[in-house]
Design an enzyme around this catalytic site. Structure first.
Site, PDB file in Angstrom:
ATOM      1  N   SER A  45       0.813  -1.217   0.000  1.00 36.87           N
ATOM      2  CA  SER A  45       0.000   0.000   0.000  1.00 36.87           C
ATOM      3  C   SER A  45       0.847   1.268   0.000  1.00 36.87           C
ATOM      4  O   SER A  45       0.340   2.352  -0.285  1.00 36.87           O
ATOM      5  CB  SER A  45      -0.934   0.015   1.212  1.00 36.87           C
ATOM      6  OG  SER A  45      -1.880  -1.028   1.135  1.00 36.87           O
ATOM      7  N   GLY A 221      -4.344  -2.027  -0.923  1.00 41.39           N
ATOM      8  CA  GLY A 221      -3.488  -1.700  -2.055  1.00 41.39           C
ATOM      9  C   GLY A 221      -3.169  -0.217  -2.069  1.00 41.39           C
ATOM     10  O   GLY A 221      -3.710   0.556  -1.278  1.00 41.39           O
ATOM     11  N   GLY A 223      -2.603   3.813  -3.524  1.00 35.23           N
ATOM     12  CA  GLY A 223      -3.056   4.858  -4.427  1.00 35.23           C
ATOM     13  C   GLY A 223      -4.540   5.142  -4.454  1.00 35.23           C
ATOM     14  O   GLY A 223      -5.307   4.804  -3.547  1.00 35.23           O
ATOM     15  N   CYS A 248      -9.441  -1.697   3.266  1.00 38.06           N
ATOM     16  CA  CYS A 248      -8.652  -0.550   2.803  1.00 38.06           C
ATOM     17  C   CYS A 248      -9.006  -0.174   1.360  1.00 38.06           C
ATOM     18  O   CYS A 248     -10.110   0.289   1.117  1.00 38.06           O
ATOM     19  CB  CYS A 248      -7.167  -0.855   2.986  1.00 38.06           C
ATOM     20  SG  CYS A 248      -6.122   0.616   2.890  1.00 38.06           S
ATOM     21  N   LEU A 249      -8.106  -0.352   0.390  1.00 33.67           N
ATOM     22  CA  LEU A 249      -8.450  -0.034  -1.000  1.00 33.67           C
ATOM     23  C   LEU A 249      -9.640  -0.868  -1.443  1.00 33.67           C
ATOM     24  O   LEU A 249     -10.500  -0.397  -2.200  1.00 33.67           O
ATOM     25  CB  LEU A 249      -7.251  -0.283  -1.921  1.00 33.67           C
ATOM     26  CG  LEU A 249      -7.483   0.036  -3.405  1.00 33.67           C
ATOM     27  CD1 LEU A 249      -7.750   1.515  -3.627  1.00 33.67           C
ATOM     28  CD2 LEU A 249      -6.294  -0.407  -4.252  1.00 33.67           C
ATOM     29  N   HIS A 333      -7.203  -1.916   9.019  1.00 26.95           N
ATOM     30  CA  HIS A 333      -6.573  -3.218   8.784  1.00 26.95           C
ATOM     31  C   HIS A 333      -6.829  -4.194   9.927  1.00 26.95           C
ATOM     32  O   HIS A 333      -6.081  -4.214  10.910  1.00 26.95           O
ATOM     33  CB  HIS A 333      -5.066  -3.031   8.584  1.00 26.95           C
ATOM     34  CG  HIS A 333      -4.717  -2.416   7.276  1.00 26.95           C
ATOM     35  ND1 HIS A 333      -4.443  -3.161   6.146  1.00 26.95           N
ATOM     36  CD2 HIS A 333      -4.632  -1.123   6.899  1.00 26.95           C
ATOM     37  CE1 HIS A 333      -4.188  -2.356   5.134  1.00 26.95           C
ATOM     38  NE2 HIS A 333      -4.302  -1.110   5.566  1.00 26.95           N
ATOM     39  N   GLU A 335      -6.286  -7.269   9.918  1.00 22.41           N
ATOM     40  CA  GLU A 335      -5.207  -8.268   9.979  1.00 22.41           C
ATOM     41  C   GLU A 335      -3.996  -7.743  10.735  1.00 22.41           C
ATOM     42  O   GLU A 335      -3.047  -8.491  11.014  1.00 22.41           O
ATOM     43  CB  GLU A 335      -4.790  -8.706   8.571  1.00 22.41           C
ATOM     44  CG  GLU A 335      -3.837  -7.792   7.833  1.00 22.41           C
ATOM     45  CD  GLU A 335      -4.470  -6.497   7.365  1.00 22.41           C
ATOM     46  OE1 GLU A 335      -3.726  -5.580   6.975  1.00 22.41           O
ATOM     47  OE2 GLU A 335      -5.714  -6.375   7.392  1.00 22.41           O
TER      48      GLU A 335
END
Length: 359
Positions: A45, A221, A223, A248-249, A333, A335
């Site tokens: 990321s 990921g 961007g 996230c992404l 996150h 994880e």
């Protein structure tokens, strides 16, 4: 050897080089985690970014390959206040400087990271360069102004797996759309005795369904999610056909697939201490985060989905839940690695969703 960090606003910091030599461009960001620099360096990321650590001493426990989140570092550059040259840790196989040199990552130490962080907080993340080249101040700033911005970039194509692979497990099969997936996401799914099939980000909806999955994981990921609209289109075709969990992404792409909009945050959320509130229970979780974009809550169709979690610092969207189909996502996150493990229960929630589908 001297090194320089220059920002697009004209600010130049002079420090001491460590790691590789040369010049790197990227978006300059900061991370407030006190530990976890290995995971941060190897988290896909961070592709396209020069990462500043706010904790003053970095490298004190060295490097070991068990804690990597990908095959190697993805950052463009690394900024610390003080580098530890002699780590103390029985698991360590090398020090941070050797690691960065091996992977051609340019580092700078000895600068005022507090001043840099305050500037990024007030002015927002900026394009910048980190270099050991002997350049004039004007040349440094000019190159910093030319650093590519993340808006609209498809950085996912630089970090996604080139070929699909399978991690054998139980009877339920989960496909992970790899937008830059951290290894610990796959580890967690494997802990739940799931067979995990990791596929490239460009994999079409029909190809995914042909794998006969029981669930779909949308990974983290780098961007701008709008740089990978092809992924959102494929996700849209899969909604309702199997349980979906986004991180996230993956959370942002689920939002786009549902018709919502995303926007760039002023300086993003990066660190292991972000408070998130579950709107159903009122419980607050301390979370690990790394993102620079967010879902616009006002653009989420209330007939289709609702906000499930919010960030208590700035009230941005931290989770969404679909109303009529089995799909949910979080911006943080669960994880961890690094970060608190408060939200690991979300993987079990996903497993239960798979086990009970169709309801």
């Amino acid at each position: 050897m001297k090194a320089y960090l220059a920002l697009e606003d004209g600010t130049v910091f002079e420090g001491i080089s460590f790691g590789a030599t040369g010049l790197r461009q990227g978006e300059v960001v900061f991370n407030t985690s006190m530990t976890g620099y290995q995971e941060i360096l190897t988290d896909p990321s961070y592709c396209g970014q020069i990462v500043t650590m706010t904790y003053p001493l970095i490298g004190n426990y060295g490097i070991n390959r068990d804690d990597f989140e990908s095959a190697g570092p993805k950052v463009r550059g690394f900024v610390v206040r003080e580098l530890c040259h002699v780590p103390s840790n029985w698991r360590s196989t090398s020090n941070l400087e050797e690691f960065l040199k091996e992977h051609q990552i340019v580092g700078i130490q000895g600068i005022d990271t507090r001043s840099l962080t305050k500037r990024l907080r007030s002015s927002g993340t900026m394009g910048g360069i980190i270099t050991t080249d002997a350049l004039t101040r004007a040349e440094l700033v000019d190159l910093a102004k030319k650093a590519p911005v993340l808006n609209g970039q498809d950085l996912v194509s630089q970090v996604t797996t080139k070929e699909a692979y399978t991690v054998a497990g139980g009877k339920y099969r989960v496909v992970v759309m790899d937008f830059g997936a951290k290894r610990n996401i796959v580890r967690w799914l494997s802990k739940l005795d799931l067979t995990v099939i990791v596929v490239p980000a460009h994999t079409g909806a029909e190809e995914i369904l042909a794998l006969n999955p029981d669930g779909l994981m949308l990974s983290n990921g780098p961007g701008d999610p709008k740089g990978v609209l092809y992924a959102a289109e494929n996700i849209k075709k899969l909604l309702g056909k199997l349980p979906v969990f986004g991180i996230c992404l993956g959370h942002q792409l689920l939002g786009l697939a549902l018709g919502a909009d995303t926007y760039k945050l002023h300086f993003g959320h990066r660190g292991g201490n972000h408070p998130v509130k579950d709107l159903d229970t009122g419980r607050v979780y301390i979370t690990s985060q790394n993102h620079g974009f967010a879902i616009n809550a006002d653009t989420l169709d209330p007939q289709v989905a609702e906000v499930s979690h919010i960030n208590l610092n700035d009230h941005t969207v931290e989770g969404i839940r679909c109303k009529n189909i089995p799909a949910f996502s979080v911006q943080y996150h669960p994880e961890a690695f690094p970060g608190p493990t408060d939200s690991e229960y979300l993987f079990e929630k996903f497993y239960d969703m798979i086990r009970n589908f169709p309801a």
